[in-house]
Design a protein around this motif. Structure first.
Motif, PDB file in Angstrom:
ATOM      1  N   PHE A 256      36.926  16.910 -18.392  1.00  0.00           N
ATOM      2  CA  PHE A 256      37.070  16.231 -17.555  1.00  0.00           C
ATOM      3  C   PHE A 256      35.316  15.970 -17.814  1.00  0.00           C
ATOM      4  CE2 PHE A 256      36.256  20.228 -15.818  1.00  0.00           C
ATOM      5  CZ  PHE A 256      35.177  19.802 -14.821  1.00  0.00           C
ATOM      6  N   THR A 257      35.164  15.216 -17.163  1.00  0.00           N
ATOM      7  CA  THR A 257      33.142  14.235 -17.742  1.00  0.00           C
ATOM      8  C   THR A 257      32.264  14.243 -16.277  1.00  0.00           C
ATOM      9  OG1 THR A 257      33.746  12.311 -18.461  1.00  0.00           O
ATOM     10  CG2 THR A 257      31.664  12.252 -17.061  1.00  0.00           C
ATOM     11  N   VAL A 258      31.209  14.947 -16.786  1.00  0.00           N
ATOM     12  CA  VAL A 258      30.579  16.288 -15.568  1.00  0.00           C
ATOM     13  C   VAL A 258      29.049  15.649 -15.355  1.00  0.00           C
ATOM     14  CG1 VAL A 258      29.172  18.679 -15.309  1.00  0.00           C
ATOM     15  CG2 VAL A 258      31.590  18.350 -16.405  1.00  0.00           C
ATOM     16  N   TYR A 259      28.753  15.108 -14.174  1.00  0.00           N
ATOM     17  CA  TYR A 259      27.551  14.877 -13.953  1.00  0.00           C
ATOM     18  C   TYR A 259      26.774  15.980 -13.105  1.00  0.00           C
ATOM     19  CZ  TYR A 259      30.450  10.310 -13.733  1.00  0.00           C
ATOM     20  OH  TYR A 259      31.199   9.615 -13.908  1.00  0.00           O
ATOM     21  N   GLU A 260      25.438  15.330 -12.258  1.00  0.00           N
ATOM     22  CA  GLU A 260      24.392  16.537 -12.174  1.00  0.00           C
ATOM     23  C   GLU A 260      24.861  17.540 -11.054  1.00  0.00           C
ATOM     24  OE1 GLU A 260      19.991  15.071 -13.107  1.00  0.00           O
ATOM     25  OE2 GLU A 260      21.157  13.038 -12.838  1.00  0.00           O
ATOM     26  N   ASP A 261      25.171  16.591 -10.141  1.00  0.00           N
ATOM     27  CA  ASP A 261      26.086  17.488  -9.026  1.00  0.00           C
ATOM     28  C   ASP A 261      27.001  18.619  -9.220  1.00  0.00           C
ATOM     29  OD1 ASP A 261      27.973  15.876  -9.470  1.00  0.00           O
ATOM     30  OD2 ASP A 261      28.415  14.914  -7.511  1.00  0.00           O
ATOM     31  N   PHE A 262      27.559  18.045 -10.503  1.00  0.00           N
ATOM     32  CA  PHE A 262      28.651  19.398 -10.534  1.00  0.00           C
ATOM     33  C   PHE A 262      28.100  20.880 -10.425  1.00  0.00           C
ATOM     34  CE2 PHE A 262      31.720  22.127 -13.325  1.00  0.00           C
ATOM     35  CZ  PHE A 262      32.871  21.495 -12.182  1.00  0.00           C
ATOM     36  N   LYS A 271      34.459  15.881  -5.536  1.00  0.00           N
ATOM     37  CA  LYS A 271      34.695  14.809  -6.109  1.00  0.00           C
ATOM     38  C   LYS A 271      33.359  14.210  -6.420  1.00  0.00           C
ATOM     39  CE  LYS A 271      36.651  13.321  -2.267  1.00  0.00           C
ATOM     40  NZ  LYS A 271      36.327  14.118  -1.311  1.00  0.00           N
ATOM     41  N   HIS A 272      32.591  13.628  -7.523  1.00  0.00           N
ATOM     42  CA  HIS A 272      31.254  13.466  -8.086  1.00  0.00           C
ATOM     43  C   HIS A 272      30.954  12.120  -6.625  1.00  0.00           C
ATOM     44  CE1 HIS A 272      27.617  11.298 -10.241  1.00  0.00           C
ATOM     45  NE2 HIS A 272      28.234  10.294  -9.972  1.00  0.00           N
ATOM     46  N   VAL A 273      29.553  12.454  -6.416  1.00  0.00           N
ATOM     47  CA  VAL A 273      28.575  12.050  -5.068  1.00  0.00           C
ATOM     48  C   VAL A 273      26.869  11.624  -6.054  1.00  0.00           C
ATOM     49  CG1 VAL A 273      27.529  12.778  -2.838  1.00  0.00           C
ATOM     50  CG2 VAL A 273      29.619  13.757  -3.470  1.00  0.00           C
ATOM     51  N   PHE A 314      37.390  26.335  -8.972  1.00  0.00           N
ATOM     52  CA  PHE A 314      36.907  25.169  -8.310  1.00  0.00           C
ATOM     53  C   PHE A 314      38.344  24.890  -7.928  1.00  0.00           C
ATOM     54  CE2 PHE A 314      36.351  23.801 -12.887  1.00  0.00           C
ATOM     55  CZ  PHE A 314      36.576  22.315 -12.580  1.00  0.00           C
ATOM     56  N   LYS A 315      37.308  23.394  -7.566  1.00  0.00           N
ATOM     57  CA  LYS A 315      38.810  22.337  -6.547  1.00  0.00           C
ATOM     58  C   LYS A 315      38.274  21.426  -6.880  1.00  0.00           C
ATOM     59  CE  LYS A 315      41.026  25.663  -3.255  1.00  0.00           C
ATOM     60  NZ  LYS A 315      40.972  26.353  -2.204  1.00  0.00           N
ATOM     61  N   ILE A 316      39.244  20.856  -7.372  1.00  0.00           N
ATOM     62  CA  ILE A 316      38.686  18.568  -7.610  1.00  0.00           C
ATOM     63  C   ILE A 316      40.279  18.114  -7.231  1.00  0.00           C
ATOM     64  CG2 ILE A 316      40.092  18.580 -10.234  1.00  0.00           C
ATOM     65  CD1 ILE A 316      36.931  17.001  -9.968  1.00  0.00           C
ATOM     66  N   ILE A 317      39.445  16.920  -6.765  1.00  0.00           N
ATOM     67  CA  ILE A 317      40.461  16.199  -6.145  1.00  0.00           C
ATOM     68  C   ILE A 317      41.745  15.713  -7.129  1.00  0.00           C
ATOM     69  CG2 ILE A 317      39.446  13.862  -6.034  1.00  0.00           C
ATOM     70  CD1 ILE A 317      40.276  13.041  -3.603  1.00  0.00           C
ATOM     71  N   ARG A 318      42.846  16.212  -6.467  1.00  0.00           N
ATOM     72  CA  ARG A 318      43.772  15.447  -7.284  1.00  0.00           C
ATOM     73  C   ARG A 318      44.627  14.276  -6.664  1.00  0.00           C
ATOM     74  NH1 ARG A 318      49.201  16.597  -5.924  1.00  0.00           N
ATOM     75  NH2 ARG A 318      48.506  18.543  -4.236  1.00  0.00           N
ATOM     76  N   GLY A 319      44.791  13.178  -7.948  1.00  0.00           N
ATOM     77  CA  GLY A 319      45.733  12.456  -8.155  1.00  0.00           C
ATOM     78  C   GLY A 319      45.269  10.915  -7.881  1.00  0.00           C
ATOM     79  N   VAL A 320      43.574  11.003  -8.606  1.00  0.00           N
ATOM     80  CA  VAL A 320      42.863   9.920  -8.786  1.00  0.00           C
ATOM     81  C   VAL A 320      42.301   9.621 -10.024  1.00  0.00           C
ATOM     82  CG1 VAL A 320      42.630   9.300  -6.331  1.00  0.00           C
ATOM     83  CG2 VAL A 320      40.725  10.718  -7.137  1.00  0.00           C
ATOM     84  N   GLU A 322      39.726  12.171 -10.614  1.00  0.00           N
ATOM     85  CA  GLU A 322      38.218  12.109 -10.757  1.00  0.00           C
ATOM     86  C   GLU A 322      37.956  12.342 -12.104  1.00  0.00           C
ATOM     87  OE1 GLU A 322      35.216  12.112  -8.838  1.00  0.00           O
ATOM     88  OE2 GLU A 322      36.611  10.943  -8.091  1.00  0.00           O
ATOM     89  N   CYS A 323      37.026  11.915 -12.204  1.00  0.00           N
ATOM     90  CA  CYS A 323      36.369  12.381 -13.660  1.00  0.00           C
ATOM     91  C   CYS A 323      36.614  12.214 -15.053  1.00  0.00           C
ATOM     92  CB  CYS A 323      35.161  13.684 -13.020  1.00  0.00           C
ATOM     93  SG  CYS A 323      34.029  13.450 -12.069  1.00  0.00           S
ATOM     94  N   GLY A 324      38.043  11.726 -14.893  1.00  0.00           N
ATOM     95  CA  GLY A 324      39.137  11.601 -15.884  1.00  0.00           C
ATOM     96  C   GLY A 324      39.507  12.714 -16.703  1.00  0.00           C
TER      97      GLY A 324
END
Length: 354
Positions: A256-262, A271-273, A314-320, A322-324
Motif C-alpha cells: 500500500f501507499t504510505v503517507y507522512e501521517d502513517f 485512513k489517510h488524513v 495496525f488497523k486500516i479501513i476495509r472495503g474502500v 484505502e491507500c491501495g
C-alpha cells in the motif's frame, strides 16, 4: 453496439481489480528529506479531527528519523508489467460464509510465527519481510511446522530479479523466488541488521547484505535448509476474496501507499488524513473486524518493532481500498519439496537421543 467510452470504462474497471496501486513517489527537496518525519503538527491535526478514526503519536521507533531515512524503509517498487505476466489471479466461492471478525493468531494458536513482530532495521526490505512472514505462517497452518524463514536470504540472494535488495523490491518476485530457489530458515541465515540504524556505517548507503549461501551454524547445510512455495499468485482486489483467502489458507502479503501521517499511527482504524506520499510499503495481513462504531477494518502486522503503532500492529479501513491496500495482495502455498530431508534429520536426532 457499446460506445468506445463505455468499453474503456469497463476495461479500466477490470484492470483495477488485478493491478497494484502503489503510487510513484515524487522527488523531495533536500530540506524536506533532512527534516524530522515525526511532527507535532501532524499529531495535532489527526487527533483534533473528529472524522479521523485513529490516534496519532510521536512513535519511539522513529524518534530520530529524518524523512529521507523513513522513506528508505518503504521498499515496495511499482511492479513492472512484465513481472505480472502469467501470474494467476485467485478468486473464491462467494457462497463461503465468513465470520464478521477473524484473527489468524487465535484461529491457529499453535502457530507462534503469526504473532511475531519483527524489525526490518534501516533496510528497505519490507517486500521480503511480508513474504517470508506469510509463508512461515502457512508452513505451520498447512504442515504443522513452526519455522521462521529468512528475509536475509531473499534480500541478499534474489538479486535483480526481485529488485534492489535494501533499496526496494517487488513482493510478487519474492514469492516467485520461494518457488524457484526456496528460502532458508532464519536460524540458518539470520537478518543482518537487528539493531536498526544505531551502528556506524549504516548511513547513508544502507548496503544490501552479500549472498553467502552458507548457514551460520556449521552443522546446517544451506540446501537442506531451503523451504519452497508452490508458485505465486495474486488475490482479486475484492474484500470478500481477500478475506476468504486468509480464512482458508492463512495470512497474505499486501502492499500500500504510505503517507507522512502513517508514521504517527498509534491506535484506531487508519485512513489517510494529512501529509505527502512517502512510498510503497509491504506488510502481513492477518485478519479483519468491525469497530463498535460500525467501521470495517483490516488487521495487519508491521515490521517496525513494537515501539511503533499498536504494539507493532495496525488497523486500516476495509472495503474502500484505502491507500491501495486491497489492490496488491499476493501469496503462495507451502511446498513439501525438500521436507523429506527435515523429517529424516528429525528421525536421526530422535534415534540418537535414546
Amino acid at each position: 453496439m457499446a460506445s468506445p467510452l463505455l468499453f474503456l470504462a469497463a476495461f479500466s474497471l477490470l484492470l483495477s481489480t488485478v493491478h497494484p496501486k502503489v503510487i510513484a513517489v515524487e522527488l523531495l527537496s533536500e530540506v524536506k528529506l533532512s527534516s524530522r518525519i515525526l511532527q507535532d503538527s501532524i499529531v495535532k491535526q489527526v487527533n483534533e479531527n473528529p472524522k479521523a478514526g485513529w490516534e496519532a503519536a510521536l512513535n519511539p521507533r522513529f524518534s530520530n528519523y529524518t524523512v529521507g531515512e523513513f522513506k528508505h524503509l518503504l521498499g515496495v517498487k511499482p511492479t513492472p508489467e512484465r513481472e505480472l505476466l502469467g501470474v494467476p489471479v485467485v478468486t473464491h466461492d462467494k457462497s463461503l460464509k465468513l465470520p464478521t471478525t477473524f484473527d489468524a493468531r487465535t484461529a491457529w494458536p499453535h502457530c507462534s510465527t503469526i504473532g511475531r513482530i519483527l524489525d526490518q532495521g534501516h533496510c528497505g526490505s519490507c517486500w521480503a519481510f511480508g513474504a517470508v512472514e506469510a509463508l512461515s505462517d502457512r508452513f505451520c497452518i498447512h504442515f504443522g511446522m513452526n519455522i521462521s524463514l529468512s528475509a536475509n536470504d531473499v534480500i541478499a540472494c534474489c538479486g535483480f530479479l526481485c529488485g534492489s535488495g535494501c533499496d526496494g523490491g517487488y513482493p510478487i518476485s519474492a514469492w516467485r523466488y520461494f518457488a524457484r530457489r526456496g528460502v532458508v530458515t532464519e536460524e540458518c541465515d539470520p537478518y543482518f541488521d537487528d539493531i536498526g540504524c544505531s551502528h556506524p556505517g549504516c548511513e547513508p548507503a544502507y548496503p544490501t547484505p552479500k549472498c553467502v549461501k552458507k548457514c551460520v551454524k556449521g552443522n546446517q547445510l544451506w540446501k537442506r535448509s531451503k523451504h519452497y512455495s508452490v508458485g505465486a499468485y495474486r488475490i482479486r482486489s475484492n474484500p470478500a476474496d481477500i478475506m476468504a483467502e486468509i480464512y482458508k489458507n492463512g495470512p497474505v502479503e499486501v502492499s500500500f501507499t504510505v503517507y507522512e501521517d502513517f508514521a504517527h499511527y498509534k491506535s484506531g482504524i487508519y485512513k489517510h488524513v494529512t501529509g505527502g506520499v512517502m512510498g510503497g510499503h509491504a506488510v502481513k495481513l492477518i485478519g479483519w473486524g468491525t469497530s463498535d462504531d460500525g467501521e470495517d477494518y483490516w488487521l495487519l502486522a508491521n515490521q517496525w518493532n513494537r515501539g511503533w503503532g499498536d504494539d507493532g500492529y495496525f488497523k486500516i479501513i476495509r472495503g474502500v481500498d484505502e491507500c491501495g491496500i486491497e489492490s496488491d495482495v499476493v501469496a503462495g502455498f507451502p511446498s513439501t519439496k525438500n521436507l523429506v530431508h527435515e523429517v529424516a534429520d528429525m528421525e536421526v536426532a530422535e534415534t540418537a537421543s535414546f
